[in-house]
Design an enzyme around this catalytic site. Structure first.
Site, PDB file in Angstrom:
ATOM      1  N   LYS A   1      16.589   6.547   0.120  1.00 20.31           N
ATOM      2  CA  LYS A   1      15.555   6.554   1.165  1.00 20.31           C
ATOM      3  C   LYS A   1      15.072   7.985   1.411  1.00 20.31           C
ATOM      4  CE  LYS A   1      13.261   5.634   5.055  1.00 20.31           C
ATOM      5  NZ  LYS A   1      11.924   4.976   4.984  1.00 20.31           N
TER       6      LYS A   1
ATOM      7  N   CYS B   1       4.210  10.027   3.030  1.00 17.53           N
ATOM      8  CA  CYS B   1       4.600   9.099   4.100  1.00 17.53           C
ATOM      9  C   CYS B   1       3.451   8.947   5.099  1.00 17.53           C
ATOM     10  CB  CYS B   1       5.841   9.585   4.838  1.00 17.53           C
ATOM     11  SG  CYS B   1       6.201   8.529   6.269  1.00 17.53           S
TER      12      CYS B   1
HETATM   13  C1  DHB Z   1       8.112   5.728   5.341  1.00 17.10           C
HETATM   14  C2  DHB Z   1       7.081   5.115   4.673  1.00 17.10           C
HETATM   15  C3  DHB Z   1       6.623   5.647   3.497  1.00 17.10           C
HETATM   16  O1  DHB Z   1       5.622   5.076   2.800  1.00 17.10           O
HETATM   17  C4  DHB Z   1       7.197   6.811   3.010  1.00 17.10           C
HETATM   18  O2  DHB Z   1       6.742   7.330   1.880  1.00 17.10           O
HETATM   19  C5  DHB Z   1       8.224   7.421   3.687  1.00 17.10           C
HETATM   20  C6  DHB Z   1       8.680   6.878   4.855  1.00 17.10           C
HETATM   21  C7  DHB Z   1       8.591   5.171   6.593  1.00 17.10           C
HETATM   22  O3  DHB Z   1       7.774   4.663   7.359  1.00 17.10           O
HETATM   23  O4  DHB Z   1       9.810   5.256   6.858  1.00 17.10           O
END
Ligand code: DHB
Length: 313
Positions: free
Chosen positions: A43, A131
């Site tokens: 993540k 993000c």
């Molecule tokens: C999140 C969403 C994304 O598309 C990303 O690249 C990183 C984080 C999120 O909302 O946690």
């Protein structure tokens, strides 16, 4: 035979998770390690742990067809140190591991890169420039000056070691040209992952006359079937423009067919987000079998026989 290599590392097959899906905590990472995925990514993390946005913050978009998801998670994550510790216990014999970082500031990214460099784990760094879900934070990939500055600092901070970037989708040829020209100035940017979700979409439920996720008045990143043609365009656009870099395809993959299309468009590895979220890590075995069957029907015995070989009219 689905075997491939990435940055000279051997992989059993080209399939992996998209960052954010099934990779936030140890039990999920262990499930990916046990799965048939050929590689995996953690993540996207920040320097400090975060709770993320209020719930509901992920919803599947459930028409029969098309199908997809909307999310505004807001970077909930256990913090960089947690994922760094996972990189130290990962079984690299089973599959390569990518670590995704998404610092809230350039200094946070540089601090994470600095500890990664000293940690000397075999994990491969992917810097998330896309993000869309942290209120008040613009997507770096849409600010070309900021992207150039960041790449200059992080490539030098990482001692010119190989790394990659996760890009948002682009929708204009001039933007493909400009983004690729910037990336090509940095030889240590060895791969490009296309695409992150299509940012700030709005899904509406007609019965309740309401948005369906809570953060940002319902605006969130779109994934699944809706994004496949945009993903294929971005994979192929960067494949054509960045001959020295590898491309990782992401967007709209839920069966062997879409995986085949991504590879034909130029992807070396293929990620799954929405479909993995909905189906769980057993999806890798299914999609592997489907991709093998397509290849067999077409008479291909290796990925290299069709990788990047998309025909034009
Ligand atoms: C999140 C969403 C994304 O598309 C990303 O690249 C990183 C984080 C999120 O909302 O946690």
């Amino acid at each position: 035979n689905l075997a491939t290599t990435f940055l000279d590392l051997p992989l059993n097959n080209p399939l992996m998770n998209a960052s954010g899906v099934w990779c936030s905590v140890g039990s999920q990472l262990e499930a990916l390690q046990e799965s048939e995925a050929g590689a995996m990514v953690t993540k996207s993390c920040t320097l400090q742990p975060r709770d993320g946005n209020p719930e509901p913050r992920y919803r599947v978009l459930n028409g029969d067809k098309p199908w997809g998801s909307i999310n505004s998670m807001g970077l909930p994550n256990e913090g960089f140190a947690y994922y760094l510790r996972y990189t130290e216990r990962h079984d690299y014999e089973s599959k390569p591991l990518f670590i995704s970082i998404s610092g809230l500031t350039l200094d946070d990214n540089l601090a994470m890169i600095d500890s990664l460099k000293d940690a000397v784990t075999p994990a491969i760094l992917e810097i998330n420039l896309s993000c869309p879900n942290v209120p008040g934070k613009a997507q770096l990939g849409y600010d070309f000056d900021a992207m150039d500055t960041l790449l200059a600092e992080v490539t030098s901070g990482y001692g010119q070691r190989a790394l990659g970037v996760k890009l948002p989708p682009y929708f204009d040829i001039a933007h493909f040209d400009e983004a690729a020209a910037i990336l090509n100035r940095y030889p240590s940017v060895a791969f490009v992952t296309c695409i992150n979700s299509i940012g700030n979409a709005l899904a509406i439920d007609i019965d309740s006359e309401s948005v369906i996720i809570k953060p940002k008045d319902g605006f969130g990143g779109l994934g699944g079937d809706y994004v496949l043609p945009t993903a294929l365009a971005n994979v192929n656009a960067f494949y054509r423009r960045c001959p020295e870099k590898a491309i990782i395809g992401c967007g709209g993959v839920k069966s062997g067919q879409e995986a085949f299309m991504h590879i034909l468009a130029g992807a070396t590895l293929v990620q799954m987000g929405t479909a993995l979220y909905e189906e769980g890590p057993s999806i890798f075995g299914r999609v592997k079998a489907e991709l093998s069957e397509i290849m067999e029907k077409k008479g291909y015995s290796s990925l290299s026989q069709f990788h990047g070989k998309l025909k034009t009219l």
